[in-house]
Design a protein around this motif. Structure first.
Motif, PDB file in Angstrom:
ATOM      1  N   MET A 115     -23.931  33.325  86.096  1.00 49.22           N
ATOM      2  CA  MET A 115     -22.457  33.422  86.413  1.00 49.22           C
ATOM      3  C   MET A 115     -21.937  34.612  86.356  1.00 49.22           C
ATOM      4  O   MET A 115     -22.737  35.721  86.218  1.00 49.22           O
ATOM      5  N   ASN A 116     -20.924  35.085  87.170  1.00 46.98           N
ATOM      6  CA  ASN A 116     -20.344  36.355  87.294  1.00 46.98           C
ATOM      7  C   ASN A 116     -18.787  36.325  86.724  1.00 46.98           C
ATOM      8  O   ASN A 116     -18.279  35.152  86.783  1.00 46.98           O
ATOM      9  N   THR A 117     -18.443  37.327  86.404  1.00 47.37           N
ATOM     10  CA  THR A 117     -17.022  37.670  85.927  1.00 47.37           C
ATOM     11  C   THR A 117     -16.169  38.515  86.946  1.00 47.37           C
ATOM     12  O   THR A 117     -16.630  39.374  87.456  1.00 47.37           O
ATOM     13  N   LEU A 118     -15.056  37.884  87.255  1.00 53.61           N
ATOM     14  CA  LEU A 118     -14.286  38.574  88.219  1.00 53.61           C
ATOM     15  C   LEU A 118     -12.956  39.136  87.335  1.00 53.61           C
ATOM     16  O   LEU A 118     -12.478  38.101  86.516  1.00 53.61           O
TER      17      LEU A 118
ATOM     18  N   GLY B 281     -24.998  37.791  86.800  1.00 55.96           N
ATOM     19  CA  GLY B 281     -24.723  38.771  85.879  1.00 55.96           C
ATOM     20  C   GLY B 281     -23.575  39.900  86.184  1.00 55.96           C
ATOM     21  O   GLY B 281     -22.990  40.610  85.311  1.00 55.96           O
ATOM     22  N   ASP B 282     -23.313  40.189  87.624  1.00 58.16           N
ATOM     23  CA  ASP B 282     -22.765  41.229  88.002  1.00 58.16           C
ATOM     24  C   ASP B 282     -21.089  41.136  87.601  1.00 58.16           C
ATOM     25  O   ASP B 282     -20.743  39.876  87.684  1.00 58.16           O
ATOM     26  N   THR B 283     -20.493  41.885  87.306  1.00 58.90           N
ATOM     27  CA  THR B 283     -18.752  42.004  87.333  1.00 58.90           C
ATOM     28  C   THR B 283     -18.402  42.381  88.532  1.00 58.90           C
ATOM     29  O   THR B 283     -18.714  43.798  88.899  1.00 58.90           O
ATOM     30  N   ILE B 284     -17.207  41.663  89.042  1.00 58.53           N
ATOM     31  CA  ILE B 284     -16.688  42.147  90.260  1.00 58.53           C
ATOM     32  C   ILE B 284     -15.228  42.434  89.741  1.00 58.53           C
ATOM     33  O   ILE B 284     -14.401  41.725  89.175  1.00 58.53           O
ATOM     34  N   ALA B 285     -14.709  43.501  90.151  1.00 53.40           N
ATOM     35  CA  ALA B 285     -13.439  43.984  89.921  1.00 53.40           C
ATOM     36  C   ALA B 285     -12.536  44.021  91.202  1.00 53.40           C
ATOM     37  O   ALA B 285     -13.023  44.706  92.141  1.00 53.40           O
ATOM     38  N   PHE B 286     -11.250  43.515  91.021  1.00 55.10           N
ATOM     39  CA  PHE B 286     -10.324  43.657  92.322  1.00 55.10           C
ATOM     40  C   PHE B 286      -9.241  44.389  91.802  1.00 55.10           C
ATOM     41  O   PHE B 286      -8.647  44.331  90.866  1.00 55.10           O
ATOM     42  N   ILE B 287      -9.286  45.651  92.616  1.00 51.32           N
ATOM     43  CA  ILE B 287      -8.402  46.875  91.956  1.00 51.32           C
ATOM     44  C   ILE B 287      -7.180  46.960  93.365  1.00 51.32           C
ATOM     45  O   ILE B 287      -7.600  47.602  94.422  1.00 51.32           O
ATOM     46  N   PRO B 288      -5.959  46.521  92.981  1.00 48.00           N
ATOM     47  CA  PRO B 288      -4.943  46.732  93.925  1.00 48.00           C
ATOM     48  C   PRO B 288      -4.485  48.061  94.400  1.00 48.00           C
ATOM     49  O   PRO B 288      -4.810  49.011  93.218  1.00 48.00           O
TER      50      PRO B 288
ATOM     51  N   ALA C   6     -19.610  31.243  90.069  1.00 45.95           N
ATOM     52  CA  ALA C   6     -21.142  31.483  90.049  1.00 45.95           C
ATOM     53  C   ALA C   6     -20.982  32.053  91.793  1.00 45.95           C
ATOM     54  O   ALA C   6     -20.862  31.346  92.739  1.00 45.95           O
ATOM     55  N   ALA C   7     -21.229  33.239  91.667  1.00 42.96           N
ATOM     56  CA  ALA C   7     -21.312  34.105  92.904  1.00 42.96           C
ATOM     57  C   ALA C   7     -22.573  34.774  93.416  1.00 42.96           C
ATOM     58  O   ALA C   7     -22.821  35.442  94.482  1.00 42.96           O
ATOM     59  N   ALA C   8     -23.481  34.585  92.849  1.00 42.46           N
ATOM     60  CA  ALA C   8     -24.875  35.043  92.794  1.00 42.46           C
ATOM     61  C   ALA C   8     -25.410  34.616  94.170  1.00 42.46           C
ATOM     62  O   ALA C   8     -25.345  33.677  94.580  1.00 42.46           O
ATOM     63  N   GLY C   9     -25.927  35.791  95.025  1.00 44.10           N
ATOM     64  CA  GLY C   9     -26.062  35.512  96.326  1.00 44.10           C
ATOM     65  C   GLY C   9     -25.271  35.671  97.618  1.00 44.10           C
ATOM     66  O   GLY C   9     -25.467  35.622  98.941  1.00 44.10           O
ATOM     67  N   MET C  10     -23.852  35.637  96.978  1.00 43.81           N
ATOM     68  CA  MET C  10     -22.910  35.762  97.938  1.00 43.81           C
ATOM     69  C   MET C  10     -22.486  37.203  98.301  1.00 43.81           C
ATOM     70  O   MET C  10     -22.871  38.096  97.435  1.00 43.81           O
TER      71      MET C  10
ATOM     72  N   MET D  58      -9.283  47.450  96.508  1.00 44.64           N
ATOM     73  CA  MET D  58     -10.468  48.095  96.341  1.00 44.64           C
ATOM     74  C   MET D  58     -11.457  47.298  95.430  1.00 44.64           C
ATOM     75  O   MET D  58     -10.923  46.339  94.859  1.00 44.64           O
ATOM     76  N   MET D  59     -12.572  47.220  95.704  1.00 42.63           N
ATOM     77  CA  MET D  59     -13.459  46.178  94.912  1.00 42.63           C
ATOM     78  C   MET D  59     -14.751  46.881  94.443  1.00 42.63           C
ATOM     79  O   MET D  59     -15.330  48.004  94.999  1.00 42.63           O
ATOM     80  N   ALA D  60     -14.838  46.777  93.076  1.00 43.18           N
ATOM     81  CA  ALA D  60     -16.123  47.419  92.587  1.00 43.18           C
ATOM     82  C   ALA D  60     -17.031  46.126  92.006  1.00 43.18           C
ATOM     83  O   ALA D  60     -16.455  45.073  91.580  1.00 43.18           O
ATOM     84  N   VAL D  61     -18.155  46.718  92.017  1.00 41.65           N
ATOM     85  CA  VAL D  61     -19.324  45.710  91.245  1.00 41.65           C
ATOM     86  C   VAL D  61     -19.963  46.710  89.972  1.00 41.65           C
ATOM     87  O   VAL D  61     -20.388  47.826  90.451  1.00 41.65           O
ATOM     88  N   ASN D  62     -19.702  46.100  89.013  1.00 38.76           N
ATOM     89  CA  ASN D  62     -20.445  46.758  87.854  1.00 38.76           C
ATOM     90  C   ASN D  62     -20.021  48.244  87.793  1.00 38.76           C
ATOM     91  O   ASN D  62     -20.525  49.136  87.515  1.00 38.76           O
TER      92      ASN D  62
END
Length: 77
Positions: free
Chosen positions: A1-4, A65-72, A22-26, A48-52
């Motif tokens: 699972m991933n956290t957005l 387990g990656d954390t994905i952030a969406f930053i306006p 569930a975004a692993a592999g995407m 902008m998007m950030a991973v970890n």
């Protein structure tokens, strides 16, 4: 699972600052499109998007387990 994570106006539009997906592999671009589609949130196209906690390009592959952030964009004067 991933956290957005969503910030500012995105958080207000979705109604929460965090979603599990569930975004692993995407790719990051695929995750962005899924969020845009699922939440009718066209604003993610300008984010902008950030991973970890590191900015990442859309072709970045997400792992478990990656954390994905969406930053306006920030506005101000």
């Amino acid at each position: 699972m991933n956290t957005l994570l969503f910030f500012a106006g995105l958080k207000e539009a979705i109604g929460t600052d965090e979603v599990r997906l569930a975004a692993a592999g995407m790719t990051l671009g695929e995750v962005k499109e899924k969020v845009r589609s699922e939440y009718s949130l066209d604003q993610v196209n300008n984010c902008m998007m950030a991973v970890n906690e590191e900015f990442a390009p859309e072709d970045t592959t997400i792992t478990e387990g990656d954390t994905i952030a969406f930053i306006p964009p920030v506005s101000g004067g």
